[in-house]
Write a protein that holds these residues in place. Sequence first.
Motif, PDB file in Angstrom:
ATOM      1  N   ALA A 153      -9.615  -8.105 -11.978  1.00 44.24           N
ATOM      2  CA  ALA A 153     -10.258  -7.759 -11.036  1.00 44.24           C
ATOM      3  C   ALA A 153     -11.095  -6.033 -11.380  1.00 44.24           C
ATOM      4  O   ALA A 153     -10.354  -5.771 -11.761  1.00 44.24           O
ATOM      5  CB  ALA A 153      -9.713  -7.581  -9.862  1.00 44.24           C
ATOM      6  N   ARG A 154     -11.930  -5.940 -10.816  1.00 47.16           N
ATOM      7  CA  ARG A 154     -12.698  -4.461 -11.185  1.00 47.16           C
ATOM      8  C   ARG A 154     -12.844  -3.420  -9.898  1.00 47.16           C
ATOM      9  O   ARG A 154     -12.618  -4.254  -8.699  1.00 47.16           O
ATOM     10  CB  ARG A 154     -13.863  -3.988 -11.764  1.00 47.16           C
ATOM     11  N   HIS A 155     -12.655  -2.827  -9.746  1.00 48.80           N
ATOM     12  CA  HIS A 155     -13.197  -1.471  -8.016  1.00 48.80           C
ATOM     13  C   HIS A 155     -15.107  -2.372  -8.096  1.00 48.80           C
ATOM     14  O   HIS A 155     -15.418  -2.543  -9.058  1.00 48.80           O
ATOM     15  CB  HIS A 155     -13.481   0.068  -8.536  1.00 48.80           C
TER      16      HIS A 155
ATOM     17  N   LYS B 242      -5.599  -1.909  -5.397  1.00 49.92           N
ATOM     18  CA  LYS B 242      -7.264  -0.678  -4.870  1.00 49.92           C
ATOM     19  C   LYS B 242      -6.926   0.420  -5.147  1.00 49.92           C
ATOM     20  O   LYS B 242      -7.424   0.805  -6.128  1.00 49.92           O
ATOM     21  CB  LYS B 242      -8.269  -1.162  -3.874  1.00 49.92           C
TER      22      LYS B 242
ATOM     23  N   PHE C 142      -9.959 -10.932  -2.434  1.00 50.41           N
ATOM     24  CA  PHE C 142     -10.593  -9.322  -3.472  1.00 50.41           C
ATOM     25  C   PHE C 142     -11.431  -8.366  -2.818  1.00 50.41           C
ATOM     26  O   PHE C 142     -11.443  -7.586  -2.654  1.00 50.41           O
ATOM     27  CB  PHE C 142     -10.054  -9.997  -4.832  1.00 50.41           C
TER      28      PHE C 142
ATOM     29  N   THR D 118       0.822  -1.356   0.035  1.00 47.39           N
ATOM     30  CA  THR D 118       0.223   0.195  -0.450  1.00 47.39           C
ATOM     31  C   THR D 118       1.032   1.169   0.043  1.00 47.39           C
ATOM     32  O   THR D 118       0.403   1.923  -0.498  1.00 47.39           O
ATOM     33  CB  THR D 118      -1.342  -0.213   1.185  1.00 47.39           C
TER      34      THR D 118
ATOM     35  N   VAL E  94      -2.907  -6.704  -1.726  1.00 44.17           N
ATOM     36  CA  VAL E  94      -4.239  -6.140  -2.597  1.00 44.17           C
ATOM     37  C   VAL E  94      -4.898  -4.900  -2.066  1.00 44.17           C
ATOM     38  O   VAL E  94      -5.616  -4.221  -2.949  1.00 44.17           O
ATOM     39  CB  VAL E  94      -5.482  -7.433  -2.744  1.00 44.17           C
ATOM     40  N   GLY E  95      -4.755  -4.689  -0.982  1.00 41.27           N
ATOM     41  CA  GLY E  95      -5.364  -3.056  -0.573  1.00 41.27           C
ATOM     42  C   GLY E  95      -4.302  -1.988  -1.260  1.00 41.27           C
ATOM     43  O   GLY E  95      -4.970  -0.688  -1.925  1.00 41.27           O
TER      44      GLY E  95
ATOM     45  N   HIS F 134     -11.298  -6.310  -0.130  1.00 41.62           N
ATOM     46  CA  HIS F 134     -10.654  -4.971  -0.328  1.00 41.62           C
ATOM     47  C   HIS F 134     -11.390  -3.657  -1.086  1.00 41.62           C
ATOM     48  O   HIS F 134     -10.394  -3.339  -1.857  1.00 41.62           O
ATOM     49  CB  HIS F 134      -9.305  -5.184  -0.385  1.00 41.62           C
ATOM     50  N   GLY F 135     -12.235  -4.328  -1.126  1.00 38.69           N
ATOM     51  CA  GLY F 135     -13.357  -3.595  -2.210  1.00 38.69           C
ATOM     52  C   GLY F 135     -13.372  -3.589  -4.181  1.00 38.69           C
ATOM     53  O   GLY F 135     -13.362  -3.170  -4.912  1.00 38.69           O
ATOM     54  N   LEU F 136     -12.833  -5.165  -4.368  1.00 38.08           N
ATOM     55  CA  LEU F 136     -12.201  -5.540  -5.563  1.00 38.08           C
ATOM     56  C   LEU F 136     -13.842  -6.740  -5.855  1.00 38.08           C
ATOM     57  O   LEU F 136     -12.997  -7.942  -4.788  1.00 38.08           O
ATOM     58  CB  LEU F 136     -11.004  -5.686  -5.957  1.00 38.08           C
ATOM     59  N   THR F 137     -13.947  -6.533  -6.977  1.00 38.12           N
ATOM     60  CA  THR F 137     -15.074  -7.805  -7.228  1.00 38.12           C
ATOM     61  C   THR F 137     -14.284  -8.260  -8.821  1.00 38.12           C
ATOM     62  O   THR F 137     -13.583  -7.349  -9.439  1.00 38.12           O
ATOM     63  CB  THR F 137     -16.378  -7.410  -7.913  1.00 38.12           C
TER      64      THR F 137
END
Length: 414
Positions: A259-261, A190, A235, A154, A186-187, A238-241
């Motif tokens: 992945a995307r937001h 994002k 994922f 991060t 992963v954060g 951490h707000g990822l789909t």
Amino acid sequence: MSSSDHSGCRFCGSKLEHIFVDLGVSPLVQSFLSSDQLNQMEPFYPLQVFVCATCFLVQLHEFVAPENIFSDYLYFASYSDTWLAHAKRYTDEMVRRFPISNNSLVIEIASNDGYLLQYFAEKNIPVLGVEPAANVARVAAQKGISSVVKFFSTATARELLAAGKSADLLLGNNVLAHVPDINDFVGGMKILLKPQGVITMEFPHLMQLMEQNQFDTIYHEHFSYFSFLTVEKIFAAHGLTLFDVEELPTHGGSLRIFARHAEDSTKPVGPRVTDLRTREESAGYARLETYSRFAEQVKETKRKLLEFLINAKRNGKKIAAYGAAAKGNTLLNYCAIRTDFLDYTVDRSPYKQGMFLPGTRIPVYSPDQIKRTQPDYLLILPWNLKDEIIEQNAYIRDWGGQFVVPIPEVTVYS
């Protein structure tokens, strides 16, 4: 299947009490020895793998800091033709599928020697590598691929963002398993991803590892082993789909996740996500008992390989190995195979030639050694590249030489 070690899961923090497989003790698989180190002591660490009963992340404890593993690294991706072809295909697919142009920025985490980013650069698409190994990043620089020599985190993501860098395409091949702090990693992705950007990650698929008995892909540099069910949870936290997934043949069976937001509605979740999630659930990857069966099949593979080698040596056969791959070092150390069975191994990478394999002390030569010594059997350690290796070394058939592949079980190819 219980252990007295109660260290926490690196994703969810639950106690780790269940052993997935115990491969004894092993050195770091990339810590090759020079001839003047042969009289020195080598550090060995437990290679005991746990499965979390809460999130089902399969993982090792962190015995060695990543800085001691990856800061000066002997793996250069460009020495495999198969891997370069894979990288080029990926580049073409991403440009075809997503709006990536010369106004975009492609960032690769663990960009190695520029093996992949060079193909985006050829299309005049701006690229940036993030690579912790300075010796490898220097090779990328010679190809015109600029790299930030840092571990991705991060903090790294925020630094890049502050410098005006954010990714339209953020990718990482075979890096997710190498990360001890998976939440920080992963954060960071994002943070670094543009609002409509895409992340792709490739990593060996735990389902394939278990079904194909690929225990040799376990080593200290790989902290985690992922099912789709578990990586989707990580994922999402951490707000990822994950909106798409591909099943790839690389490394004996890998996943490429997209992945995307979570808030980006322009990329709907595709049917391959639902399909794989359902298959893993049906196969029991959300049940602890599924993981308890793996250890016995690993032991049986060891017995079969040793039986083959013992019989071959008793019959006066000469055996050499091909490849100084990390997975080969796990296999050889777990099975206690040294120069009593293998005369030597060969590798195309000049960085490994003249060195000795960690733990087993087997010498590494250039592939020319095969023609000089004419072994009866060539044991292919990077079995994921067996087709390429058999094709390149087909000449051993001239003297009756045969190829041996140890995984998923011992197979001889004439």
